[in-house]
Write an enzyme that holds these catalytic residues in place. Structure first.
Site, mmCIF file in Angstrom:
data_model
loop_
_atom_site.group_PDB
_atom_site.id
_atom_site.type_symbol
_atom_site.label_atom_id
_atom_site.label_comp_id
_atom_site.label_asym_id
_atom_site.label_seq_id
_atom_site.Cartn_x
_atom_site.Cartn_y
_atom_site.Cartn_z
ATOM 1 N N LYS A 259 2.343 -4.727 -6.306
ATOM 2 C CA LYS A 259 1.808 -3.930 -6.047
ATOM 3 C C LYS A 259 2.634 -3.089 -5.103
ATOM 4 O O LYS A 259 4.042 -2.928 -5.069
ATOM 5 C CB LYS A 259 0.464 -4.376 -5.094
ATOM 6 C CG LYS A 259 -0.761 -5.451 -5.087
ATOM 7 C CD LYS A 259 -1.666 -6.044 -3.858
ATOM 8 C CE LYS A 259 -2.885 -6.796 -4.492
ATOM 9 N NZ LYS A 259 -3.771 -5.654 -5.258
ATOM 10 N N ARG A 333 -10.452 -13.387 -9.558
ATOM 11 C CA ARG A 333 -10.860 -14.168 -10.078
ATOM 12 C C ARG A 333 -10.455 -15.716 -11.173
ATOM 13 O O ARG A 333 -11.267 -16.593 -11.168
ATOM 14 C CB ARG A 333 -11.390 -13.035 -11.385
ATOM 15 C CG ARG A 333 -10.137 -12.741 -12.609
ATOM 16 C CD ARG A 333 -10.555 -11.210 -12.725
ATOM 17 N NE ARG A 333 -10.514 -10.021 -12.009
ATOM 18 C CZ ARG A 333 -10.143 -9.262 -12.340
ATOM 19 N NH1 ARG A 333 -11.140 -9.274 -13.857
ATOM 20 N NH2 ARG A 333 -10.404 -8.417 -11.768
#
Length: 486
Positions: A259, A333
């Site tokens: 990120k 996920r």
């Protein structure tokens, strides 16, 4: 200190109207409060305050707060109960003024809804300052009068539940590691005889063949934990439970798909799903809700290292499906895939998972509401009605086959962990991915990325991690328990 509510007049020039507690106090001081308010100028608007000193020896400082219109109820446009929201916001402002005066105790006018007043007081005063030498004075809010003590206490427990989630999300990632998160929740549940907490180590996770979860965890020096909570509040411990699943990434660097450094510190709260569902179970236990709840939280860090997932790697989930990891920052996920497979072991009445899953959810709804993707209209209705009551709103999002094709069209594996059209419908393709690990007929995925933190949008929460939608999950569970009784 004392916080009293006052309603706006229905007519522009009409006199403002006290709550019954305000009326009683005004009589006690021979009408001086009404007189002072009149002298001070125009009637108080919603959320505005006036403070008076020396009116009564028991209450050296009295804060009067504007509650808005007296007959405010459910607002269909806003999808919440406006009256309750007005009370929460007004009481929070009043209590903070008492705190600024460094008065250690405040009595709060129930304002016709003691639960909402308690939530406003307890949520409004909360602030994470564990690691500061200079702390704000602790203020204990209490109910003014005794008429609604049961509702007040319920509101305190709802708010304390959300504050627990806020505490866990706000704490630095070196203080709330996977094991420390699990131990903190275990300690909160220790006093309840009908709760069992299992802190499952890495060896257990491997035995359960949770390859997707382990693939994320292996990039960090912190070992993963699978936290499993059993709250047996139902009349029959064998009754089908409500299963809550929460994403527990205690720090998310993005892994190899790193990120940007700006704002990365906020990723200490990427375990917001685990924080909210575990806090909801702590609250359910404190309220003695008559139903069984199981909480599942896969906990780990997502870090870049020589052992971390690489873009293009293929991992195998618990149900045997293979997943191509095209972006290591779509890691939540992967954890949830294995946890959702495991959730099917419990013959659940419903499975509800919560996760700070996608930046796309924040783009779609901002901080106004939690996005809900569900295969069950029954489950949606219950969540929606609970959210109107709590003011912590939910909004239904699509689970179309259209999105499923974008994650199943994958060159190397059964699924890709990102949609093939990159940023298009990112929250929806993430939900479609999770759906591939669900066979239960009542399942909901709550994407809470947009409601993770509060700047100034929710007036009764200070700036920082929000702990949303803990109260909505508690209210949902409470309504489900009533359904069981009926």
């Amino acid at each position: 200190g004392l916080v009293l509510g006052i309603y706006s007049s229905e007519k522009e020039e009409g006199a403002a109207q006290f709550t019954s507690a305000g009326d009683a106090f005004d009589r006690l001081v021979s009408g001086k409060l009404r007189e002072l308010l009149f002298i001070c100028g125009p009637p108080l608007k919603k959320g505005k305050t006036r403070i008076f000193h020396g009116l009564h020896q028991d209450f050296p400082s009295v804060v009067v707060v504007g509650l808005g219109k007296k007959n405010a109820g459910v607002n269909d446009q806003e999808n919440w109960n406006e009256g309750k929201e007005n009370i929460r916001a007004a009481v929070a402002v009043g209590c903070r003024q008492i705190q600024d005066l460094e008065i250690p105790c405040v009595e709060v006018d129930p304002c016709g809804d003691a639960q909402a007043a308690a939530e406003g007081a307890v949520l409004g005063l909360h602030e994470y300052n564990e690691l500061k030498q200079k702390k704000k004075p602790v203020v204990t809010p209490q109910l003014h009068g005794s008429a609604e003590s049961e509702a007040w206490q319920k509101g305190v427990l709802y708010a304390e539940g959300q504050n627990l989630a806020r505490y866990l999300m706000e704490a630095p990632a070196n203080y709330i590691t996977p094991i420390k998160f699990a131990e903190h929740i275990e300690q909160k549940l220790r006093s309840f005889s009908n709760v069992k907490v299992h802190i499952r180590p890495e060896s257990w996770i491997a035995t359960e063949q949770m390859g997707a979860f382990l693939s994320v965890a292996k990039g960090s020096a912190e070992p993963p934990i699978f936290l499993e909570i059993h709250y047996l509040g139902g009349a029959n411990t064998n009754d089908s439970p409500l299963v809550f699943v929460g994403k527990g990434v205690t720090f998310d660097s993005g892994g190899i798909s790193l990120k940007p450094s700006s704002g990365m510190d906020a990723m200490r709260a990427d375990m917001g799903g685990a924080a909210t569902v575990c806090s909801a179970i702590v609250t359910a236990a404190a309220l003695s809700l008559p139903l069984n709840i199981i909480g599942l939280a896969p906990l780990c860090e997502n870090m870049p290292s020589g052992k971390a997932n690489k873009p293009g790697d293929v991992v195998r989930a618990k149900n045997g499906k293979t997943i191509q990891v095209d972006n290591t920052d779509a890691e939540g996920r992967l954890l949830l895939a294995d946890a959702l497979c495991y959730a099917h072991n419990f013959n659940a009445r419903a499975i509800v998972n919560a996760a700070t899953l996608t930046g796309a959810m924040d783009v779609a709804l901002g901080s106004a509401a939690t996005g809900v993707f569900t295969n069950s209209s029954w489950l949606w209705t219950h969540l929606y009605e609970a959210s109107i009551f709590t003011g912590d709103r939910v909004w239904r999002m699509p689970l179309f086959e259209h999105y499923t094709k974008q994650v199943t069209d994958c060159p190397l594996a059964d699924l890709s962990n990102i949609g093939k059209y990159s940023r298009a419908g990112g929250a929806c393709t993430a939900a479609a991915f999770l759906k591939e690990f669900v066979t239960a007929s009542h399942w909901a995925h709550l994407d809470i990325a947009g409601v993770m933190s509060n700047k100034d949008e929710v007036p009764y929460l200070r700036k920082g991690m929000a702990g949303r939608p803990t109260r909505t999950l508690v209210e949902f569970a409470a309504r489900l328990s009533q359904d069981s009784r009926n």
